[in-house]
Design an enzyme around this catalytic site. Structure first.
Site, mmCIF file in Angstrom:
data_model
loop_
_atom_site.group_PDB
_atom_site.id
_atom_site.type_symbol
_atom_site.label_atom_id
_atom_site.label_comp_id
_atom_site.label_asym_id
_atom_site.label_seq_id
_atom_site.Cartn_x
_atom_site.Cartn_y
_atom_site.Cartn_z
ATOM 1 N N ARG A 13 0.802 -1.134 -0.038
ATOM 2 C CA ARG A 13 0.134 -0.116 0.002
ATOM 3 C C ARG A 13 0.891 1.116 -0.037
ATOM 4 O O ARG A 13 1.762 1.275 0.630
ATOM 5 C CB ARG A 13 -0.953 -0.033 1.158
ATOM 6 C CG ARG A 13 -2.012 -1.039 1.176
ATOM 7 C CD ARG A 13 -3.125 -0.371 0.021
ATOM 8 N NE ARG A 13 -4.372 -1.616 0.298
ATOM 9 C CZ ARG A 13 -4.365 -2.467 -0.700
ATOM 10 N NH1 ARG A 13 -3.454 -2.816 -1.494
ATOM 11 N NH2 ARG A 13 -5.561 -3.396 -0.540
ATOM 12 N N GLU A 22 -3.348 7.493 -8.162
ATOM 13 C CA GLU A 22 -3.307 6.727 -9.331
ATOM 14 C C GLU A 22 -4.658 6.941 -10.441
ATOM 15 O O GLU A 22 -5.491 7.139 -9.960
ATOM 16 C CB GLU A 22 -3.527 5.188 -9.085
ATOM 17 C CG GLU A 22 -2.346 4.674 -8.160
ATOM 18 C CD GLU A 22 -2.576 2.993 -7.593
ATOM 19 O OE1 GLU A 22 -3.339 2.442 -8.157
ATOM 20 O OE2 GLU A 22 -1.515 2.813 -6.699
ATOM 21 N N HIS A 33 0.060 -0.899 -10.314
ATOM 22 C CA HIS A 33 -0.898 -1.416 -9.385
ATOM 23 C C HIS A 33 -1.017 -2.637 -10.188
ATOM 24 O O HIS A 33 -2.318 -2.967 -10.207
ATOM 25 C CB HIS A 33 -1.947 -0.558 -8.793
ATOM 26 C CG HIS A 33 -2.459 -0.878 -7.565
ATOM 27 N ND1 HIS A 33 -2.985 -0.059 -6.915
ATOM 28 C CD2 HIS A 33 -2.366 -2.095 -7.128
ATOM 29 C CE1 HIS A 33 -3.583 -0.654 -5.714
ATOM 30 N NE2 HIS A 33 -3.047 -1.720 -5.874
#
Length: 362
Positions: free
Chosen positions: A262, A291, A310
């Protein structure tokens, strides 16, 4: 008439949850409503990240829940926000399930107060993320992504920021911050490299860590002595920015920093500064505070960082299997089996829930 609502999204569409429901729980609801909370991939990435940072209460109640929720007793999905407002819209809700380990999109405290049993799926993407983590360690240290990029751009690059200090994994010390499903698998997969693995995890006993051939240490020791530091902790209020400038300054100048967990675990500004100043050799990052990554991000200026979008947990198996893992566990609970993924077992003592469960089984 029992009713269930299954809300998928762009990552796992509703039909995936429907197939899993039909296999494991079909007899428990006469009406099953299937839809998608967010079907646009880009919007899903933005919305889920905002929910992870700020909680499910920032989202409006989904239209399907507004229309179909008042008499529904089951709600299943992946990233759909399950907030206090959702629970107020669904006064008959008794079982919530999300096919992910993270619970950022569920107001568990409110669910517990209301006698709603919550399920998640621990370890659904543990193999995916642990595989990816090893790949990130190798890619950053061995310049795999940078060499690929140079060839694609008509270059034949042979020298890099770390040319004089590229390491072999053998005999190195790898520090893992967090030792849940993913951290333990990373340790297992690293064993073939003949490395020393040290672990910081205040919630895991030393003997459990030692069973995996690893050593439990304090965070400062880990930061000071690791050749590679890799994060595998879940994000909470307590560990937000647990890795700040002070911790990063403790690292060896030849060390690498890996984050597939994270973004909020790390002070991003401090990490960018440390990398720019060359205080550590490099980093590999799959997660970011915002993001997609902003155009003005310092990480885009640096030549000693490997960036991915990600995707560490995104494999075909991790996605398609998780609704089945979720539904199978709920089935085990309803049929007096051995469920593994109940989040708030105190609900089992709630009188309203017990009455509902008895009625369902009869």
């Amino acid at each position: 008439m029992k009713k269930a609502i299954l809300l998928g999204d762009a990552m796992i569409p509703g039909e995936g949850f429907e197939k899993a429901w039909k296999k494991h729980l079909n007899k428990y609801a006469e009406s099953v409503i299937v839809n998608d909370w967010e079907s646009d991939w880009g919007q899903l990435q933005y919305r889920r990240l905002e929910v992870e940072k700020h909680g499910p209460e920032i989202e409006e109640v989904d239209e399907t829940i507004k229309n179909e929720g008042p008499d529904a007793e089951f709600l299943m999905g992946l990233f759909v926000p399950i907030s206090k407002n959702v629970m107020e819209t669904m006064p008959n809700l008794r079982i919530v399930g999300v096919s992910r380990a993270g619970l950022e999109n569920v107001n568990v405290e409110e669910a517990t107060k209301r006698g709603i049993l919550v399920f998640n799926v621990k370890g659904r993407n543990a193999h995916a993320v642990s595989d990816f983590t090893i790949g990130m360690m190798l890619s950053e240290n061995r310049n795999i992504a940078r060499a690929h990029h140079s060839i694609k751009n008509g270059e034949w690059r042979k020298t890099f920021v770390n040319t004089d200090s590229i390491i072999e994994m053998h005999d190195k010390t790898i520090g893992l911050v967090g030792f849940g499903h993913i951290g333990a698998l990373v340790a297992k997969k690293l064993s073939g490299f003949d490395v020393r693995v040290i672990v910081y995890d205040p919630y895991t006993e030393a003997e459990d860590i030692e069973k995996h051939g690893c050593e439990k240490v304090e965070l400062d020791y880990l930061m000071q002595n690791s050749d590679i530091v890799s994060l595998h902790a879940r994000l909470s209020d307590e560990n937000h920015h647990m890795i700040g400038e002070n911790q990063l300054k403790m690292m060896k100048p030849t060390a690498y920093f890996i984050n597939t967990a994270r973004a909020g675990l790390v002070d991003q500004d401090a990490l960018g500064k440390i990398l720019k100043e060359g205080k550590i050799m490099g980093a590999a990052l799959d997660v970011f505070e915002t993001e997609p990554i902003p155009e003005n991000s310092i990480f885009l200026e640096l030549d000693n960082v490997t960036l991915t979008t990600h995707i560490a947990g995104t494999t075909a198996e991790a996605l398609t299997n998780s609704p089945y893992m979720l539904m199978e566990d709920v089935q085990a609970f309803l049929e007096d089996g051995d469920p593994k993924f109940i989040v708030n077992p105190e609900v089992l003592e709630n009188s309203e829930f017990k009455n509902w469960l008895e009625d369902l089984k009869n």
